[in-house]
Design an enzyme around this catalytic site. Structure first.
Site, PDB file in Angstrom:
ATOM      1  N   HIS A  50     -20.552 -27.204 141.621  1.00 22.68           N
ATOM      2  CA  HIS A  50     -20.522 -28.200 140.523  1.00 22.68           C
ATOM      3  C   HIS A  50     -19.316 -29.111 140.733  1.00 22.68           C
ATOM      4  O   HIS A  50     -18.179 -28.692 140.513  1.00 22.68           O
ATOM      5  CB  HIS A  50     -20.417 -27.504 139.163  1.00 22.68           C
ATOM      6  CG  HIS A  50     -20.392 -28.452 138.014  1.00 22.68           C
ATOM      7  ND1 HIS A  50     -21.185 -28.291 136.911  1.00 22.68           N
ATOM      8  CD2 HIS A  50     -19.681 -29.575 137.773  1.00 22.68           C
ATOM      9  CE1 HIS A  50     -20.963 -29.268 136.055  1.00 22.68           C
ATOM     10  NE2 HIS A  50     -20.036 -30.069 136.560  1.00 22.68           N
ATOM     11  N   HIS A 109     -17.742 -33.383 140.548  1.00 24.64           N
ATOM     12  CA  HIS A 109     -17.838 -34.827 140.277  1.00 24.64           C
ATOM     13  C   HIS A 109     -17.059 -35.582 141.350  1.00 24.64           C
ATOM     14  O   HIS A 109     -15.854 -35.348 141.512  1.00 24.64           O
ATOM     15  CB  HIS A 109     -17.243 -35.161 138.901  1.00 24.64           C
ATOM     16  CG  HIS A 109     -17.962 -34.479 137.786  1.00 24.64           C
ATOM     17  ND1 HIS A 109     -19.027 -35.052 137.115  1.00 24.64           N
ATOM     18  CD2 HIS A 109     -17.799 -33.252 137.233  1.00 24.64           C
ATOM     19  CE1 HIS A 109     -19.465 -34.217 136.187  1.00 24.64           C
ATOM     20  NE2 HIS A 109     -18.741 -33.118 136.237  1.00 24.64           N
ATOM     21  N   ARG A 161     -17.546 -39.150 141.573  1.00 26.24           N
ATOM     22  CA  ARG A 161     -17.520 -40.566 141.153  1.00 26.24           C
ATOM     23  C   ARG A 161     -18.108 -41.448 142.258  1.00 26.24           C
ATOM     24  O   ARG A 161     -18.825 -40.969 143.128  1.00 26.24           O
ATOM     25  CB  ARG A 161     -16.100 -41.033 140.782  1.00 26.24           C
ATOM     26  CG  ARG A 161     -15.333 -40.088 139.869  1.00 26.24           C
ATOM     27  CD  ARG A 161     -16.034 -39.848 138.556  1.00 26.24           C
ATOM     28  NE  ARG A 161     -15.189 -39.093 137.631  1.00 26.24           N
ATOM     29  CZ  ARG A 161     -15.634 -38.300 136.699  1.00 26.24           C
ATOM     30  NH1 ARG A 161     -16.933 -38.112 136.529  1.00 26.24           N
ATOM     31  NH2 ARG A 161     -14.815 -37.674 135.885  1.00 26.24           N
ATOM     32  N   ASN A 184     -23.616 -37.936 137.020  1.00 24.81           N
ATOM     33  CA  ASN A 184     -23.266 -38.723 135.818  1.00 24.81           C
ATOM     34  C   ASN A 184     -22.425 -39.956 136.163  1.00 24.81           C
ATOM     35  O   ASN A 184     -21.338 -40.160 135.640  1.00 24.81           O
ATOM     36  CB  ASN A 184     -22.570 -37.852 134.758  1.00 24.81           C
ATOM     37  CG  ASN A 184     -21.237 -37.283 135.222  1.00 24.81           C
ATOM     38  OD1 ASN A 184     -21.029 -37.073 136.415  1.00 24.81           O
ATOM     39  ND2 ASN A 184     -20.346 -37.013 134.286  1.00 24.81           N
ATOM     40  N   LYS A 222     -30.081 -32.232 136.549  1.00 21.10           N
ATOM     41  CA  LYS A 222     -29.044 -31.862 135.593  1.00 21.10           C
ATOM     42  C   LYS A 222     -29.405 -32.311 134.188  1.00 21.10           C
ATOM     43  O   LYS A 222     -29.766 -33.469 133.968  1.00 21.10           O
ATOM     44  CB  LYS A 222     -27.737 -32.545 136.034  1.00 21.10           C
ATOM     45  CG  LYS A 222     -26.601 -32.462 135.048  1.00 21.10           C
ATOM     46  CD  LYS A 222     -25.911 -31.112 135.102  1.00 21.10           C
ATOM     47  CE  LYS A 222     -24.868 -30.979 134.009  1.00 21.10           C
ATOM     48  NZ  LYS A 222     -23.531 -30.743 134.492  1.00 21.10           N
ATOM     49  N   HIS A 266     -25.661 -28.543 131.313  1.00 22.08           N
ATOM     50  CA  HIS A 266     -24.428 -28.646 130.522  1.00 22.08           C
ATOM     51  C   HIS A 266     -24.782 -28.012 129.178  1.00 22.08           C
ATOM     52  O   HIS A 266     -25.428 -28.642 128.341  1.00 22.08           O
ATOM     53  CB  HIS A 266     -23.985 -30.102 130.361  1.00 22.08           C
ATOM     54  CG  HIS A 266     -22.682 -30.215 129.615  1.00 22.08           C
ATOM     55  ND1 HIS A 266     -21.517 -30.598 130.224  1.00 22.08           N
ATOM     56  CD2 HIS A 266     -22.365 -29.938 128.326  1.00 22.08           C
ATOM     57  CE1 HIS A 266     -20.535 -30.560 129.335  1.00 22.08           C
ATOM     58  NE2 HIS A 266     -21.017 -30.166 128.181  1.00 22.08           N
ATOM     59  N   HIS A 286     -20.391 -24.233 134.315  1.00 26.83           N
ATOM     60  CA  HIS A 286     -19.052 -24.111 133.720  1.00 26.83           C
ATOM     61  C   HIS A 286     -19.032 -23.305 132.427  1.00 26.83           C
ATOM     62  O   HIS A 286     -18.635 -23.811 131.378  1.00 26.83           O
ATOM     63  CB  HIS A 286     -18.399 -25.482 133.518  1.00 26.83           C
ATOM     64  CG  HIS A 286     -19.270 -26.570 132.932  1.00 26.83           C
ATOM     65  ND1 HIS A 286     -19.980 -26.426 131.766  1.00 26.83           N
ATOM     66  CD2 HIS A 286     -19.531 -27.824 133.358  1.00 26.83           C
ATOM     67  CE1 HIS A 286     -20.627 -27.540 131.509  1.00 26.83           C
ATOM     68  NE2 HIS A 286     -20.382 -28.401 132.465  1.00 26.83           N
ATOM     69  N   ASP A 293     -16.215 -28.029 138.744  1.00 24.03           N
ATOM     70  CA  ASP A 293     -16.280 -29.094 137.736  1.00 24.03           C
ATOM     71  C   ASP A 293     -15.070 -30.011 137.863  1.00 24.03           C
ATOM     72  O   ASP A 293     -14.600 -30.577 136.870  1.00 24.03           O
ATOM     73  CB  ASP A 293     -16.394 -28.542 136.315  1.00 24.03           C
ATOM     74  CG  ASP A 293     -16.881 -29.596 135.327  1.00 24.03           C
ATOM     75  OD1 ASP A 293     -17.331 -30.667 135.774  1.00 24.03           O
ATOM     76  OD2 ASP A 293     -16.789 -29.359 134.113  1.00 24.03           O
TER      77      ASP A 293
END
Ligand code: DOR
Ligand code: ZN
Length: 346
Positions: free
Chosen positions: A13, A15, A17, A41, A99, A136, A174, A247
């Site tokens: 998991h 991120h 960007r 996201n 997700k 989530h 998470h 995360d």
């Protein structure tokens, strides 16, 4: 124990960007992990296969030369996701799940799902194709206390999804509570969970120690000590449905240090060392490799990595700040001491 050698781990998991922030962070993960599940996201989100494949190309282009890191892509579910999107994604070797962000739950979740009942046909298709659902797991109704959102999500939503789609493969991402640990343990083999280094290392006091500490603010928010202890116990246990997922979620300093600061903790800089710290503090490295390198791959039905990663006991101090476009990026535990360090071969 002064050194550790494990199968190269994966981050289930993450991120990253997008350009130009992507270029600032991707090398941190690629240095330590063989693969990572890349959160979708972005703004706008990664909704279809073409978005996911184009994002994958940008990640590959941002990697340092000669590095064999593999991004595992996911789709962002919305109220309008189509069965055809799932069918196409599940046929792609590059896309490994979809997700679910409940709308309003966290950063860039405005396009998320407003009502689970809208996803019936999508869940059915995912179940049929063995396509992973990444969750989530937080209730978003404004009257739910921020510290109870995970527990309420289990009761009101996760239980229902699992009842209606018993063969659906789900990663409860998470997790932050004893309730989630107990729920995963009691469930069948279709439910797994990731645990972050920060939820293993801090409880909610850290957010308020001597003042408000925005760099400890993330979602789901850290909980009481009894919950942290349950997470540590699950991670260290070696049980095969618990695995690493950082995360790691970079935000610039002004975005964090603000009257309305963003949720997210940047742990990718030293994720492996932070996890090692957890097992060291628990005094038990027996299942470190399972948690870091085996359980997640097995749960995703992917081969374990071929290479090895080494760590040695060595005290070192994390940088106070890292380079990030225009401003800085504050890593988790900035300026503090860690006791394990990855051994990087030249
Ligand atoms: O703290 C968080 N940050 N939680 C999330 O779910 C999203 C993430 C982000 O993208 O910044
Ligand atoms: Zn996340």
């Amino acid at each position: 124990m002064n050194s550790l050698s494990i199968i190269t781990p994966d981050d289930w998991h993450l991120h990253l960007r997008d350009t130009p922030y992507l270029e600032a962070v991707v090398a941190d993960t690629a240095r330590q992990f063989g693969r990572a599940i890349i959160m979708p996201n972005l703004n706008p989100p990664v909704r279809g296969c073409e978005d996911a494949l184009a994002y994958r190309e940008r990640i590959m282009a941002a990697l340092p030369p000669g590095c064999d890191f593999e991004p595992l892509m996911t789709l962002y579910l919305t109220d309008n996701t189509r069965v055809e999107d799932i069918e196409a994604a599940s046929a792609s070797p590059f896309i490994h799940g979809a997700k679910l962000y409940p709308a309003g739950a966290t950063t860039n979740s405005d396009f998320g799902v407003t009502d689970l009942s809208k996803l019936g046909r999508v869940f059915e298709a995912m179940q049929q194709h063995g396509f992973m659902l990444q969750l989530h797991g937080e209730a978003t109704a404004p009257e739910v206390d921020v510290f109870d959102r995970e527990k309420v999500f289990i009761e009101q939503s996760l239980e229902r999804i699992r009842r209606d789609f018993p063969e659906l493969r789900i990663v409860f991402e998470h997790i932050t509570t004893r309730d989630a640990v107990d729920y995963v343990r009691a469930a069948d083999t279709n439910l797994g969970a990731t645990i972050t280094p920060h939820h293993l290392l801090i409880n909610r006091n850290a957010i308020f120690q001597g003042g408000i500490r925005p760099h400890y603010y993330c979602l789901p928010i850290a909980k009481r000590e009894q919950h942290r202890l349950a997470l540590v116990e699950a991670a260290v246990s070696g049980e095969n449905r618990f695995f690493a997922g950082t995360d790691s979620a970079p935000h610039s300093v002004p975005a964090k240090e603000s009257a309305c600061g963003c949720a997210g903790i940047y742990s990718a800089h030293s994720a492996l060392e932070l996890y090692a710290e957890v097992f060291d503090l628990a005094g038990d490295f027996t299942h470190f490799e399972s948690f870091m390198s085996r359980n997640g791959a097995d749960f995703y039905g992917l081969p374990q990595n071929q290479g090895k990663t080494r760590l040695r006991r060595e005290a070192w101090t994390l940088p106070a700040s890292l380079p990030y476009p225009d401003v800085g990026l504050i890593p988790f535990r900035a300026g503090e001491k860690l006791h394990w360090k990855q051994v990087v071969d030249d």
